[in-house]
Design a protein around this motif. Sequence first.
Motif, PDB file in Angstrom:
ATOM      1  N   THR A   4       0.853  -1.172   0.000  1.00  0.00           N
ATOM      2  CA  THR A   4       0.000   0.000   0.000  1.00  0.00           C
ATOM      3  C   THR A   4       0.892   1.225   0.000  1.00  0.00           C
ATOM      4  N   THR A   5       0.644   2.135  -0.929  1.00  0.00           N
ATOM      5  CA  THR A   5       1.432   3.356  -0.982  1.00  0.00           C
ATOM      6  C   THR A   5       0.547   4.539  -0.670  1.00  0.00           C
ATOM      7  N   PRO A   6       1.134   5.627  -0.142  1.00  0.00           N
ATOM      8  CA  PRO A   6       0.334   6.785   0.233  1.00  0.00           C
ATOM      9  C   PRO A   6      -0.389   7.437  -0.942  1.00  0.00           C
ATOM     10  N   SER A  11      -8.562   5.736  -0.735  1.00  0.00           N
ATOM     11  CA  SER A  11      -8.063   6.217   0.548  1.00  0.00           C
ATOM     12  C   SER A  11      -8.165   5.147   1.628  1.00  0.00           C
ATOM     13  N   VAL A  12      -7.382   5.318   2.660  1.00  0.00           N
ATOM     14  CA  VAL A  12      -7.426   4.408   3.801  1.00  0.00           C
ATOM     15  C   VAL A  12      -8.810   4.429   4.426  1.00  0.00           C
ATOM     16  N   LEU A  58      -6.567  -2.627   7.527  1.00  0.00           N
ATOM     17  CA  LEU A  58      -5.255  -2.020   7.730  1.00  0.00           C
ATOM     18  C   LEU A  58      -4.190  -2.698   6.879  1.00  0.00           C
ATOM     19  N   GLY A 157      -4.459   9.177  12.784  1.00  0.00           N
ATOM     20  CA  GLY A 157      -3.818   8.131  11.990  1.00  0.00           C
ATOM     21  C   GLY A 157      -3.573   8.561  10.559  1.00  0.00           C
ATOM     22  N   LEU A 158      -4.540   9.248   9.958  1.00  0.00           N
ATOM     23  CA  LEU A 158      -4.377   9.733   8.586  1.00  0.00           C
ATOM     24  C   LEU A 158      -3.301  10.816   8.503  1.00  0.00           C
ATOM     25  N   TYR A 161      -0.132   8.915   8.530  1.00  0.00           N
ATOM     26  CA  TYR A 161      -0.022   8.237   7.253  1.00  0.00           C
ATOM     27  C   TYR A 161       0.437   9.207   6.167  1.00  0.00           C
ATOM     28  N   ALA A 162      -0.114  10.425   6.171  1.00  0.00           N
ATOM     29  CA  ALA A 162       0.288  11.447   5.189  1.00  0.00           C
ATOM     30  C   ALA A 162       1.730  11.895   5.410  1.00  0.00           C
ATOM     31  N   LEU A 164       4.247   9.940   6.509  1.00  0.00           N
ATOM     32  CA  LEU A 164       5.206   8.867   6.224  1.00  0.00           C
ATOM     33  C   LEU A 164       6.063   9.095   4.983  1.00  0.00           C
TER      34      LEU A 164
END
Length: 167
Positions: A4-6, A11-12, A58, A157-158, A161-162, A164
Amino acid sequence: MRDTTPNDTHSVLEELATATQGADSTESYDITIGTVEDATHDIEADIDELMKQVRGALPTDDVQFDEAIVKENLEEVLLMLISLHGETHGKELLSDLSQFFGTQLSPGTVYPSLHALEDEEVLSMHAKVRTKEYAIDDEDAVRGRVERTMVQHLAFGLLLYAFLPRL
């Protein structure tokens, strides 16, 4: 770990919604608060099913909750457990916290939270001969509280994630 890539177009949050509602679901979720009649069912199966949905949404299967996050969200966790039981007592909740979340919280941590929820009229307490039974008293308040906590955690969490890709 899943690939999984950003920059995925999916979207997550969409993945989480799909995993928890089912791919073909267009309806909003419905929370059913437990009742005394179904209080005898095994909540272990319910917790296992919920965790299966979380792991499916996840990018990793390694989902664990440390004691600090359980303590930080203790009231919401207690509301969830009480809802699954329908009606339960503090000793059973302490056991559930240990079994399902791997935490060893003291009664001095758990009971003040139960009393606070009772004072807020979210829970009702029924005195039995040797124990006190707790049940959900205000389903709308529980739903609102759980939704607010969920959105805060998802947003945080998002944000992480953004961030990372910048590492």
